[in-house]
Design an enzyme around this catalytic site. Structure first.
Site: not given
Length: 113
Positions: A30, A86, A93-95, A99, A101
């Site tokens: 990240d 997320n 969640q931003s993308v 995914h 983490h």
């Protein structure tokens, strides 16, 4: 539809510090880590959110879990790590490409967030 940031990393259109890849997924560090080990594990198959998965994705989701454990062990944190997914903007969640983490390398408090 335009590619997500993660699709661009998977396709090597933009750089990423890749620590693992196989036929089903790619993992990279990240760029804004929340722990000494903060790796994002991304399936090659575009899937916006976990809630978008179907029964057809069961094997892929299992593969991600087992691969996350292997990556944590390879990074020296196999006995103490956290996985976070997320799901949706309200969950952080931003993308919008599923995914995981993989976090470790420091004490992690509970509850998170």
């Amino acid at each position: 539809m335009s590619k997500t940031l993660f699709e661009k990393i998977i396709d090597r259109e933009i750089p990423g510090d890749i620590v693992h890849e196989d036929a089903h997924c790619v993992a990279f560090r990240d760029i804004n880590p929340g722990a000494p080990m903060h790796i994002l594990l991304v399936p090659r198959k575009p899937m916006p959110r976990l809630c978008d998965a179907t029964a057809e994705d069961q094997a892929l989701l299992g593969h991600l879990m087992l691969t996350a454990s292997k990556i944590a062990a390879d990074q020296g944190h196999g006995e103490a790590f956290r996985l976070v997914v997320n799901n949706g903007a309200a969950a952080g969640q931003s993308v919008f490409h599923l995914h995981l983490h993989i976090l470790g390398g420091r004490p992690l408090k509970w509850p998170p967030g």
